[in-house]
Enzyme design. Structure first.
Site, PDB file in Angstrom:
ATOM      1  N   HIS A   1     -13.250   3.865  -6.601  1.00 50.25           N
ATOM      2  CA  HIS A   1     -12.239   4.872  -6.880  1.00 50.25           C
ATOM      3  C   HIS A   1     -12.263   5.308  -8.339  1.00 50.25           C
ATOM      4  O   HIS A   1     -12.724   4.588  -9.211  1.00 50.25           O
ATOM      5  CB  HIS A   1     -10.847   4.328  -6.554  1.00 50.25           C
ATOM      6  CG  HIS A   1     -10.689   3.962  -5.111  1.00 50.25           C
ATOM      7  ND1 HIS A   1      -9.732   3.074  -4.678  1.00 50.25           N
ATOM      8  CD2 HIS A   1     -11.351   4.366  -4.002  1.00 50.25           C
ATOM      9  CE1 HIS A   1      -9.804   2.947  -3.361  1.00 50.25           C
ATOM     10  NE2 HIS A   1     -10.795   3.710  -2.929  1.00 50.25           N
TER      11      HIS A   1
ATOM     12  N   LYS B   1      -8.281   0.639 -16.535  1.00 52.97           N
ATOM     13  CA  LYS B   1      -7.540  -0.366 -15.771  1.00 52.97           C
ATOM     14  C   LYS B   1      -7.826  -1.755 -16.310  1.00 52.97           C
ATOM     15  O   LYS B   1      -8.980  -2.117 -16.528  1.00 52.97           O
ATOM     16  CB  LYS B   1      -7.953  -0.331 -14.295  1.00 52.97           C
ATOM     17  CG  LYS B   1      -7.674   0.987 -13.607  1.00 52.97           C
ATOM     18  CD  LYS B   1      -8.215   1.001 -12.186  1.00 52.97           C
ATOM     19  CE  LYS B   1      -7.956   2.336 -11.521  1.00 52.97           C
ATOM     20  NZ  LYS B   1      -8.563   2.391 -10.185  1.00 52.97           N
TER      21      LYS B   1
ATOM     22  N   TYR C   1      -2.913  -4.550 -11.556  1.00 59.74           N
ATOM     23  CA  TYR C   1      -3.604  -3.908 -12.663  1.00 59.74           C
ATOM     24  C   TYR C   1      -2.738  -2.898 -13.389  1.00 59.74           C
ATOM     25  O   TYR C   1      -1.913  -2.225 -12.812  1.00 59.74           O
ATOM     26  CB  TYR C   1      -4.919  -3.271 -12.212  1.00 59.74           C
ATOM     27  CG  TYR C   1      -4.833  -2.282 -11.074  1.00 59.74           C
ATOM     28  CD1 TYR C   1      -4.896  -0.917 -11.309  1.00 59.74           C
ATOM     29  CD2 TYR C   1      -4.738  -2.721  -9.765  1.00 59.74           C
ATOM     30  CE1 TYR C   1      -4.850  -0.011 -10.262  1.00 59.74           C
ATOM     31  CE2 TYR C   1      -4.696  -1.831  -8.708  1.00 59.74           C
ATOM     32  CZ  TYR C   1      -4.750  -0.472  -8.967  1.00 59.74           C
ATOM     33  OH  TYR C   1      -4.697   0.421  -7.931  1.00 59.74           O
TER      34      TYR C   1
ATOM     35  N   ASP D   1     -12.541   5.544   1.987  1.00 58.15           N
ATOM     36  CA  ASP D   1     -13.718   4.859   1.452  1.00 58.15           C
ATOM     37  C   ASP D   1     -14.926   5.019   2.367  1.00 58.15           C
ATOM     38  O   ASP D   1     -16.054   5.152   1.892  1.00 58.15           O
ATOM     39  CB  ASP D   1     -13.407   3.387   1.202  1.00 58.15           C
ATOM     40  CG  ASP D   1     -12.391   3.207   0.083  1.00 58.15           C
ATOM     41  OD1 ASP D   1     -12.265   4.117  -0.758  1.00 58.15           O
ATOM     42  OD2 ASP D   1     -11.709   2.168   0.055  1.00 58.15           O
TER      43      ASP D   1
END
Length: 186
Positions: free
Chosen positions: A63, A73, A133, A167
């Site tokens: 992603h 992140k 995250y 995905d």
């Protein structure tokens, strides 16, 4: 805090110290002053995310968010274990298309810094794995994107992954036009 370089420029493994006794442990998962004293300056974080994957072999990724909402992140595992993946998606980068995988688990306490311009994904190694995250940009649906998880030769360690439609249907890396440009070493 232990800071380790990876094979990809700007991607770091950060392992906070844990202080424990018979009750458990305490750890500062992020401390700007401690990182700065170690020579690491990360952008400001504006959002915290937390997801849980029920099944072993769940793949999420690869992603990204396109500029101007590109996200860096700082990723850690709150419960269970996962293989965390970062892929250099910056056109013109000497490491473009290269990836690094780092085992993150509740037990090892490691974190992975994935800078803006890198694709991010992970595969769970244990049931009910939680990933937590911090992000440097807010989520923006119009900037959300994905690259097919199996199009870069990454060894995810699974034969039959659990995937979302997003995905499964994402374009292959070779067919993807990156919105990120390499601007030299950070």
């Amino acid at each position: 805090m232990k800071i380790e370089a990876t094979a990809l420029p700007d991607v770091l493994v950060i392992t906070p110290a844990r202080f424990g006794d018979e009750r458990g442990f305490f750890s500062e998962s992020w401390n700007r002053k401690t990182l700065s004293e170690a020579g690491v300056t990360l952008p400001d974080f504006v959002q915290d995310n937390h997801s849980m994957s029920r099944r072993v072999g769940t793949v999420r990724g690869l992603h990204y968010q396109a500029p101007p909402f590109a996200q860096g992140k700082l990723v850690r595992c709150g419960r269970g274990a996962l293989l965390d993946i970062a892929v250099d998606g910056r056109r013109g980068s000497p490491a473009y298309g290269q990836w690094v995988g780092v085992e993150l688990s509740y037990e090892n306490g490691r974190q992975l810094w994935v800078p803006p311009g890198f694709l991010h994904g992970f595969v769970t190694r244990e049931a009910d794995t939680e990933i937590v995250y911090k992000c440097t940009a807010h989520y923006d649906k119009a900037s959300d994107g994905a690259v097919r998880w199996d199009s870069l030769g990454i060894d995810w360690g699974v034969d039959d992954p659990v995937l979302s439609d997003k995905d499964r249907d994402a374009p292959a890396f070779a067919d993807w036009h990156s919105p990120f440009e390499y601007k030299g070493a950070a």
